[in-house]
Enzyme design. Structure first.
Site, short mmCIF file in Angstrom:
data_model
loop_
_atom_site.label_atom_id
_atom_site.label_comp_id
_atom_site.label_asym_id
_atom_site.label_seq_id
_atom_site.Cartn_x
_atom_site.Cartn_y
_atom_site.Cartn_z
N HIS A 156 50.84 7.80 76.13
CA HIS A 156 49.95 7.55 75.00
C HIS A 156 48.95 8.68 74.78
CE1 HIS A 156 51.28 3.68 76.59
NE2 HIS A 156 51.32 3.32 75.33
N GLU B 197 60.96 4.55 65.36
CA GLU B 197 60.22 5.65 64.74
C GLU B 197 61.12 6.46 63.82
OE1 GLU B 197 59.83 4.66 67.84
OE2 GLU B 197 57.72 4.04 67.79
N PHE C 257 51.57 5.99 68.87
CA PHE C 257 50.99 6.95 69.82
C PHE C 257 51.81 8.23 69.75
CE2 PHE C 257 49.79 2.84 71.57
CZ PHE C 257 48.45 3.02 71.91
N PRO D 89 61.19 9.82 69.06
CA PRO D 89 62.42 9.29 68.46
C PRO D 89 62.56 9.62 66.97
CG PRO D 89 61.30 7.58 69.73
CD PRO D 89 60.36 8.74 69.63
N LEU E 240 60.59 -1.68 65.23
CA LEU E 240 60.18 -0.68 66.23
C LEU E 240 61.24 0.43 66.30
CD1 LEU E 240 58.69 -1.47 69.74
CD2 LEU E 240 59.75 0.68 69.11
#
Ligand SMILES: Cc1ncc(C[n+]2csc(CCOP(=O)(O)OP(=O)(O)O)c2C)c(N)n1
Length: 712
Positions: free
Chosen positions: A516, A448, A471, A477, A446
């Site tokens: 989101h 980005e 999303f 990030p 996890l």
């Protein structure tokens, strides 16, 4: 300084953290295998260039940015003299010129960029101290970045690509290859460092982290970057990571440690981190006076200068004092000559500065990155749909397109959070891992930054990465990697490019929320070097996605959540060869009263509003925002003399503003009414459906605006 030697528990042989001492001048068997004369030559060369820049070229304002490698140079040269594999890659940072010299870049090339001359690394576009070295048939240097820490995750991507070539494409030339990343001690505090470390250790990738620790990040001491100031000590419990720690000013010690980590990584045992302490013998950059250091501290750094240490190490055992002097003199001459030659080169041509933002056809291919330079040939494509009998929803259309491209292009890799066994939280990749295996369709950590940075490295290695950002908001990030990827072609003057397709679901779905449900698509229209597609329906999604997957540019493929299963968006699958070239809008309706321009989830609302008003509406679905179909809009407005732009993104500086400004210039005399925009006010997407309905353009509000504009 003592060399310490740590193996993490993950590798099974922790030595209780005890330091194993090496004699600094120990000419071990490993050290004997180095070409020390060449190393001495390179060190003198690097020193001479630094010194000429510092004493002459910067004061004369011929070099505008100078970062000296003095003190870091010897250890870098030793390291880089082991980066020789045909499929090796290295990414450095602004202090990495010794590495480039060791890789064998032309000397004039190495000095022309800081002098801002034409051609070379960047044709005067990038700050002169960041280098790149395309090399399809030998070790390459991935494009360096100005952002500290940005170098890490692309190398993790390269290392993963090495595994992919070996295991999936069965290419033996990748056997024993390695990705090497160089970073300073401050860079270990960055997202990129930790993200790459996670990727490399969880996947046991052939990646070497080389930390050249000078104790400072500009003026900030190392203990602010990692507790106690030594990342090697702090990482001792990290699984799957070999760690070595030593003195980068001691030639024998550095050489031995480099060989140890190289053997480990090249041997397929997973990643390693080598921390070598080095002095920074100049200011951070030329402008830095080092007022934050005491005279004693500066003197202590000079006492560790690796240049005299190398002399003591080699003379008289490996060479005579005369030979040492000759090497120094000839290196100096070479540096002078190269600088003179570079100064005689022309300055960059301003008429050229707009080129290479995007690919410019097969006659002007980048030298490295993506599939085109490798001569990849795609199956046939057509702009004519061959529709099946039944309709499918947009998410199925996306899945089928990915499926076909995975089947026909072995270089396609699909990855992101939950895209593997689960098939993605939006189900776009459902079943693809079972069909193509976990090497080609896989879950990521996890991060980005890691997802996009890894994609950059894979693209540079000749794969077609298709990362998913779960999303829209969570692309934040990855901002640095997205930005650096987009600018890569331009800033390397078309030497490198990293084509990829970043799939990003976003926008409201039944309800909204600030995390989101944003669209924020204008960001990528504004970003440099990104194509941006935003389909409103299944047929376009197939054609646009296939076009993107075969494109030589990076693409943001925005999948609107509300449209993934929307009945309006369901269309017959248009066939496995269907493509929609970017920059071609679709006329959803043709009419003469008013032009309405929209994209994504606002298109069906505009369609419904047009139906409701009974007006003759020319409804244009833009489909791609970069490039965007100016001609279609201008042609339409010249007929209808009115234009309404409807989008879900916030109104201020939204893409509608760009369209409106363009119409002011290009269609001013055709307008019978002001160009109007209907968009989300400048707030995040609200969660409550009642609040959401109050702010996202609704059919009623669009209808009212159309009516008002026609009556204007
Ligand atoms: C992301 C980012 N933040 C801040 C800077 C400004 N900056 C440039 S170099 C530097 C210090 C880096 O130190 P280190 O990584 O230890 O490398 P060294 O210069 O000591 O070799 C800083 C803060 C930057 N380039 N990138």
């Amino acid at each position: 300084m003592a060399a310490t030697d740590f193996l993490s528990p993950g590798t099974g042989s922790l030595r209780n953290g005890k330091a194993r001492r090496r004699k600094p001048d120990d000419l071990s068997a490993a050290a004997l295998n180095y070409d020390w004369k060449h190393i001495a030559h390179l060190l003198h060369l690097s020193r001479a260039i630094d010194e000429i820049e510092e004493t002459r070229l910067v004061p004369e304002k011929k070099v505008l940015y100078q970062f000296s490698a003095r003190g870091h140079d010897l250890a870098q040269i030793i390291l880089a003299s082991r980066i020789t594999g045909k499929r090796d890659a290295v990414a450095g940072y602004y202090r990495s010129r010794p590495t480039m010299l060791t890789l064998g870049v032309d000397l004039v090339e190495a000095v022309r960029a800081p002098l801002g001359r034409a051609e070379g690394y960047s044709n005067g576009r990038d700050i002169g101290v960041v280098f790149n070295f395309p090399n399809l048939d030998g070790p390459c240097a991935l494009p360096m970045c100005g952002g500290v820490g940005a170098q890490y995750t692309p190398v993790a991507g390269w290392a993963q690509a090495i595994e992919y070539y070996r295991n999936v494409l069965n290419d033996p030339s990748y056997e024993g290859s390695i990705g090497v990343v160089l970073g300073g001690d401050a860079s270990v505090a960055t997202n990129g460092f930790w993200s790459a470390l996670t990727i490399a250790t969880t996947l046991k990738l052939p990646m070497l982290f080389y930390i050249e620790d000078n104790g400072y990040g500009i003026s900030v001491t190392g203990d602010k970057q990692t507790p106690g100031g030594n990342i090697a000590i702090n990482l001792r419990s990290f699984r799957n990571l070999m760690i070595r720690d030593g003195d980068g000013t001691e030639p024998g010690e550095a050489a031995t440690l480099v060989d140890e980590v190289m053997a480990h990584v090249r041997g397929g045992h997973g990643p390693a981190l080598l921390r070598l302490s080095v002095p920074r013998l100049s200011g951070h950059s030329f402008q830095d006076t080092q007022a934050y250091k005491t005279q004693e501290e500066i003197a202590a750094e000079w006492a560790r200068d690796p240049l005299p240490k190398l002399e003591r190490f080699l003379v008289p055992g490996v060479m005579s004092a005369d030979e040492w002097r000759d090497i120094a003199a000839s290196a100096r001459r070479e540096a002078e000559q190269a600088i003179e030659a570079a100064l005689a080169l022309p300055a960059p041509d301003p008429s050229d500065v707009l080129t290479h933002v995007f690919a410019e056809g097969d006659n002007a291919l980048q030298r490295q990155g993506g599939l085109r330079p490798l001569g990849h040939v795609f199956p046939k494509a057509t702009e004519t749909p061959e529709p099946e009998a039944s309709r499918i929803n947009m998410v199925t259309a996306i899945r089928r397109t990915l499926d076909h491209e995975l089947a026909t292009n072995p270089r396609v890799v699909v990855f992101g959070e939950d895209v593997g066994a689960k098939g993605g939280v939006h189900a776009a990749t459902m079943g693809l891992q079972a069909k193509y295996g976990a090497d080609r369709v896989f879950d990521t950590s996890l991060s980005e930054e890691g997802i996009i940075g890894r994609a950059v490295g894979m693209a540079l290695a000749g794969l077609m990465p298709v990362p998913e950002i779960q999303f829209r908001k969570y692309a934040d990030p990855a901002e640095e990697q997205l930005n650096d990827c987009g600018t890569m072609r331009w800033r390397t003057n078309n030497r490198f490019a990293a084509p990829m397709v970043v799939r990003i679901p976003g926008g409201f779905f039944k309800c909204g929320d600030p995390w989101h449900s944003q669209t924020g698509e204008v960001k990528w229209a504004h970003a440099i070097g990104w194509q941006l597609a935003m389909p409103s329906n299944a047929e376009d999604a197939v054609g646009l996605l296939r076009w993107a997957l075969r494109s030589n540019n990076p693409t943001i493929f925005f999948e609107h959540r509300a449209m993934l299963d929307d009945p309006w968006a369901r269309r017959p699958y248009p066939g496995d060869h269907y493509v929609v070239p970017f920059g071609k809008a679709r006329h959803v309706r043709r009419g003469d009263d008013i032009t309405v321009v929209s994209w994504g989830a606002m298109v069906p609302r505009c369609d419904a509003a047009a139906e409701k008003t009974g007006l003759s509406v020319d409804l244009i679905d833009l489909r791609t925002l970069m490039p965007w179909d100016k001609d279609a809009i201008i042609e339409s407005v010249k007929r209808t003399n009115r234009c309404l732009i409807v989008h879900e993104d916030n109104i201020t500086a939204g893409f509608g503003a760009e369209i409106a400004a363009t119409l002011m210039t290009e269609a001013f005399f055709s307008l019978d009414a002001p160009v109007e925009r209907l968009a989300m006010p400048d707030i995040p997407s609200p969660h409550s459906p009642i609040l959401l309905d109050a702010v996202v353009p609704s059919v009623e509000r669009i209808t009212a605006r159309m009516d008002a504009l026609v009556k204007f």
